[in-house]
Write a protein that holds these residues in place. Sequence first.
Motif, mmCIF file in Angstrom:
data_model
loop_
_atom_site.group_PDB
_atom_site.id
_atom_site.type_symbol
_atom_site.label_atom_id
_atom_site.label_comp_id
_atom_site.label_asym_id
_atom_site.label_seq_id
_atom_site.Cartn_x
_atom_site.Cartn_y
_atom_site.Cartn_z
ATOM 1 N N GLU A 1 -3.776 0.615 -3.088
ATOM 2 C CA GLU A 1 -3.220 -0.738 -3.026
ATOM 3 C C GLU A 1 -2.546 -1.066 -4.352
ATOM 4 O OE1 GLU A 1 -4.375 -5.313 -1.816
ATOM 5 O OE2 GLU A 1 -5.954 -3.801 -1.913
ATOM 6 N N PHE B 1 0.822 -1.200 0.000
ATOM 7 C CA PHE B 1 0.000 0.000 0.000
ATOM 8 C C PHE B 1 0.863 1.261 0.000
ATOM 9 C CE2 PHE B 1 -2.261 -3.365 2.165
ATOM 10 C CZ PHE B 1 -3.508 -3.329 1.563
ATOM 11 N N ARG C 1 -5.695 -4.910 4.219
ATOM 12 C CA ARG C 1 -6.328 -3.589 4.138
ATOM 13 C C ARG C 1 -7.068 -3.282 5.442
ATOM 14 N NH1 ARG C 1 -7.980 0.706 0.616
ATOM 15 N NH2 ARG C 1 -9.018 2.075 2.091
#
Length: 103
Positions: free
Chosen positions: A88, A2, A64
């Motif tokens: 992402e 990320f 996430r």
Amino acid sequence: MFIIKLSFSFEQNLDHSETENKAKAFMPEHLAWLQRGFDKGVFLLSGSLQPELGGGIIAHNISREALDTLLREDPFVTEQIVTPEIIEILPSKTDDRLNFLLD
């Protein structure tokens, strides 16, 4: 993997100096939060967005959902000093020095 963009929340607070003062006041806690991310092996890089627009972080080895939870622990986020944006990336090719990101 990320990329996290932490943009100063000037839109929410028209007084830039107030946001800057608040950022200075919470900087020690923010830096401690960043260090915890590095200590956990989640953060690979952090730094300032220029010119004084906020900060950026590269994170890996985290879901996430877990990243969202971690970001909610950042005093800069909880105090609305910055607004986080998460992008992402699913790495498919790297320089040999970054092959560990493909695992």
